[in-house]
Each structure stands twice: as C-alpha cells, then as structure tokens.
Design an enzyme around this catalytic site. Structure first.
Site, mmCIF file in Angstrom:
data_model
loop_
_atom_site.group_PDB
_atom_site.id
_atom_site.type_symbol
_atom_site.label_atom_id
_atom_site.label_comp_id
_atom_site.label_asym_id
_atom_site.label_seq_id
_atom_site.Cartn_x
_atom_site.Cartn_y
_atom_site.Cartn_z
ATOM 1 N N LYS A 180 14.722 42.646 95.084
ATOM 2 C CA LYS A 180 13.655 41.775 95.597
ATOM 3 C C LYS A 180 12.289 42.470 95.449
ATOM 4 C CE LYS A 180 16.919 38.873 96.474
ATOM 5 N NZ LYS A 180 17.653 38.616 97.697
HETATM 6 C C1 LIG Z 1 18.897 38.008 98.304
HETATM 7 C C2 LIG Z 1 19.068 36.657 98.885
HETATM 8 C C3 LIG Z 1 19.645 36.435 100.147
HETATM 9 C C4 LIG Z 1 20.347 37.486 100.938
HETATM 10 O O1 LIG Z 1 19.660 38.639 101.140
HETATM 11 P P1 LIG Z 1 20.448 40.001 101.441
HETATM 12 O O2 LIG Z 1 19.320 40.892 101.883
HETATM 13 O O3 LIG Z 1 21.076 40.437 100.163
HETATM 14 O O4 LIG Z 1 21.433 39.747 102.516
HETATM 15 C C5 LIG Z 1 19.653 35.134 100.649
HETATM 16 N N1 LIG Z 1 19.157 34.110 99.958
HETATM 17 C C6 LIG Z 1 18.615 34.273 98.725
HETATM 18 C C7 LIG Z 1 18.062 33.079 98.019
HETATM 19 C C8 LIG Z 1 18.567 35.540 98.148
HETATM 20 O O5 LIG Z 1 18.068 35.688 96.922
#
Ligand SMILES: *Cc1c(COP(=O)(O)O)cnc(C)c1O
Length: 371
Positions: A180
């Site tokens: 991210k």
């Molecule tokens: C990455 C992501 C999540 C979950 O995040 P984590 O930190 O990996 O638990 C939820 N929704 C979307 C759309 C994502 O890209």
C-alpha cells in the site's frame, strides 16, 4: 522480477524504528497517538484509530456501527475478500454489487437496486486508488438511510473536489500493508468525524475495555471495566514509528506513482492495451495500474516469464468457494465484474521503480500484445 508493488524504506525509517525499540513503549505508547493525529490531519478528519491491519480496521468499523445478525451490507464484488469478510465477522450478510466496466467502481445506481429494508450500510471501494463518486453515494445512502463506509485501502492520498479520501464517508478504512502507499509492516486505521464512534472503535480494539494501560498508569489506578466483548487489535509503537516516518514521504510517493501512470497512459494510447478509465477532476492515488487485455492468461504467463511481476486484482469475491457455499452466490450475479475480471492485469507500479523498469514493462507488454 519487477514486482507489482513493493515498500520503499530508507535509512530514516530504520532509525525511527530503532528509536522506538530503545524507548519505554513498544506498544500503545505515544507513537500510536502521534501517528493517528498525523493521518487525521492529513485527511482532515476529527480522529483516526490505528489498529493491527486494514482487515481489523474494517471489523472495528462494522462493530462500531452496530452491524449485526439480520443486517445487510452492500459491497462491490470487485475487491479484496476482506471488504466482505468484515460483514461476516459481524454476523451480517454482504450483498454483492456489480461495478462500472470502465472504472471498476461501485455505481450509486447499484446501491439503489440492491437496498432492502434490512440494508444498514454500504462499503465503497476506491478501486486501484481512484476515488468513488462520493457525492452520488452519499445521496443514495441518505435516501435509503444507510451508513457509508469507505474501504480506501487503495486510496490513501486520493482526493475529490470535496476533500481528501478519508474525510468523505462516515467511516473510512486504510491499510498499511507493504504494497500500500505507506507501510507499518501490518497495520490499518479507521478515520471519522463522530466522537461517539471513535470511543467504540478504541474500546473494541482493546478487548472491550474502557481505558488503556497508559491512561490507567497516568491516573495511578489499576481498575478497569470490560464492558463488551472486544478484540486485541492493537498496533505497536514500533510499527507507528515506521508509519510516522513513512507519512512524511507520502507526497513524494504519490507524485512518483502518478508520474509512472502517466507514462503508461501515454505508451498504451491507441494500442490494444486498454487502461481503466481515470475520471477527470479527482486526484488518483494509483495503488494499482490496471489494464484490460485479450488473452489475459497467456499475457500473464508470458510477462511473468519475462520478469514482469504482473498480478490480477481481483477474482470477484462472490465467486470464492466460501461465499458460494455459505451464501449460495455464483456466476451471473454480477455480470460486468465477472466478464471484466477475465481481462484485467495489474502492471508493476510502486515509487521505487526506476525509469528503466517502467520502460521494460512498457516494452514487454507491447511486445506480447503485438501492439
Ligand atoms: C489491503 C486491503 C485490505 C486489507 O488490508 P490488510 O491490511 O491487508 O488487512 C482490505 N481491502 C482492500 C481493498 C485492500 O486492498
């Protein structure tokens, strides 16, 4: 292999983490609050509550809103499974919505089509980093008396004419997973404006206990009450030290992501590689650069063999075996998402890519597509 996403960590991030390790607080100390305040300020919200992951943040949001058995929550099927799973954690039912074929975003009309007297909330996803049409979503939610939650795990730093993503829904969730925009290793945050929701989020993060250890220590008391069943969804000070340091670099990361996306746009214009449509007037955070191609699986295999770490985001959530078995979903429920998911490919996009990496991706993609 040029990966589709990767963290960018430098020496001052490492120094910040080492400082945390030498301090008195490894978890739930001053750095958690400092990180929460910094992200809230960045987004223009009253608060941020930092937790162990984006998934935990989604679960906290469902709990704070009082979503429970018998309730329905509308979610787009073109997303990561966690968007729907959090509804199941709360004992409620996700209702899968189809998406726009050009942006893969949730159209407000889908909310109107799927809303029933049982619907309590909508979780909109800023797919690939492009902000949803929050104006239309807010209107349709108001008309049906629904709460609007944003799963903005793709969109930290995105904005519309109305303001930053984070401030545009009742509650907004971010993830700080390494792929991210900024990372804490694992981590997430819930942003919002309503102080009553903030208190519920903080309590659920900490076992349902109404004070935190540091508060009790400052007040010279050991007593606490557990007033509801919560979780241990706390994030550490070590992680927040990294998050605080990473946040200072977010503007540079976003600029580089947009620069790479602009180069891809230019290189693929007029070819058979068809990028998703970016709507004018919004600031795109470009978590992903998604193109639509024919013979996707063959192109995927060829590009992987050529060292290009392409990926697919996503297979529609309603087609996963768990949802087919537990909710009886299946093919035909969301035809646009089902058809489009067979054509999409995510090309490498992260701030650490060199210009040469970008040109390699362009050259190999066009080579296998035969222009
Ligand atoms: C990455 C992501 C999540 C979950 O995040 P984590 O930190 O990996 O638990 C939820 N929704 C979307 C759309 C994502 O890209």
């Amino acid at each position: 292999m040029i990966p589709y996403g990767r963290q960018s960590i430098d020496e001052d991030d490492i120094r910040a983490v080492c400082e945390a390790l030498r301090s008195d607080w490894l978890t739930t100390g001053p750095r958690v609050e400092q990180f929460e305040r910094a992200v809230a300020e960045f987004c223009g919200t009253a608060f941020g509550v930092a937790v162990a992951s984006g998934t935990a943040a989604l679960h906290c949001a469902m709990h704070a809103l009082g979503i429970g058995p018998g309730d329905e929550v509308i979610v787009p099927t073109m997303t990561f499974a966690a968007t729907a799973n959090c509804v199941r954690y709360a004992g409620a039912t996700p209702v899968f919505a189809d998406v726009d074929p050009d942006t893969l975003l949730l159209p407000a009309a889908e909310v109107g089509r799927l809303a029933t007297p049982r619907t309590r909330a909508v979780i909109a996803v800023d797919y690939a980093g492009q902000p949803c049409d929050y104006d239309s979503l807010r209107k349709i939610c108001a008309a049906h008396n629904l709460v609007l939650v944003a799963d903005a795990c793709h969109a930290l730093g995105a904005a519309t004419g109305q303001g930053a993503v984070g401030s545009l829904a009742d509650l907004t969730v971010f993830s700080f997973h390494p792929v991210k925009h900024i990372t804490t290793g694992e981590g997430g945050m819930v942003m919002g404006h309503d102080k009553a929701l903030e208190a519920k989020l903080r309590r659920f993060r900490n076992h349902g206990i109404d004070t935190e250890f540091r508060q009790r220590q400052e007040q010279g008391t050991w007593r606490y009450d557990m007033v509801e069943l919560g979780m241990n969804y706390r994030i550490t000070d070590i992680q927040c030290a990294l998050g605080i340091s990473q946040l200072t670099k977010l503007p540079g990361f976003l600029a580089r992501r947009n620069e790479i996306a602009a180069r891809y746009d230019q290189a693929f214009a007029g070819t058979s590689v068809r990028p998703l449509v970016a709507m004018p007037g919004a600031l795109h955070a470009y978590h992903l650069y998604v193109v639509r191609v024919t013979r996707r699986d063959a192109i995927f295999t060829a590009l992987r063999a050529a060292g290009i770490g392409v990926n697919v985001h996503y297979s529609p959530v309603h087609l996963h075996p768990y949802y087919r078995q537990s909710l009886g979903t299946g093919p035909g429920l969301c035809p646009v998402a089902e058809a489009t998911s067979e054509t999409i490919l995510s090309l490498p996009l992260h701030p650490g890519m060199s210009d040469a990496d970008v040109e390699t991706v362009v050259r190999e993609t066009l080579r296998f597509m035969g222009k």
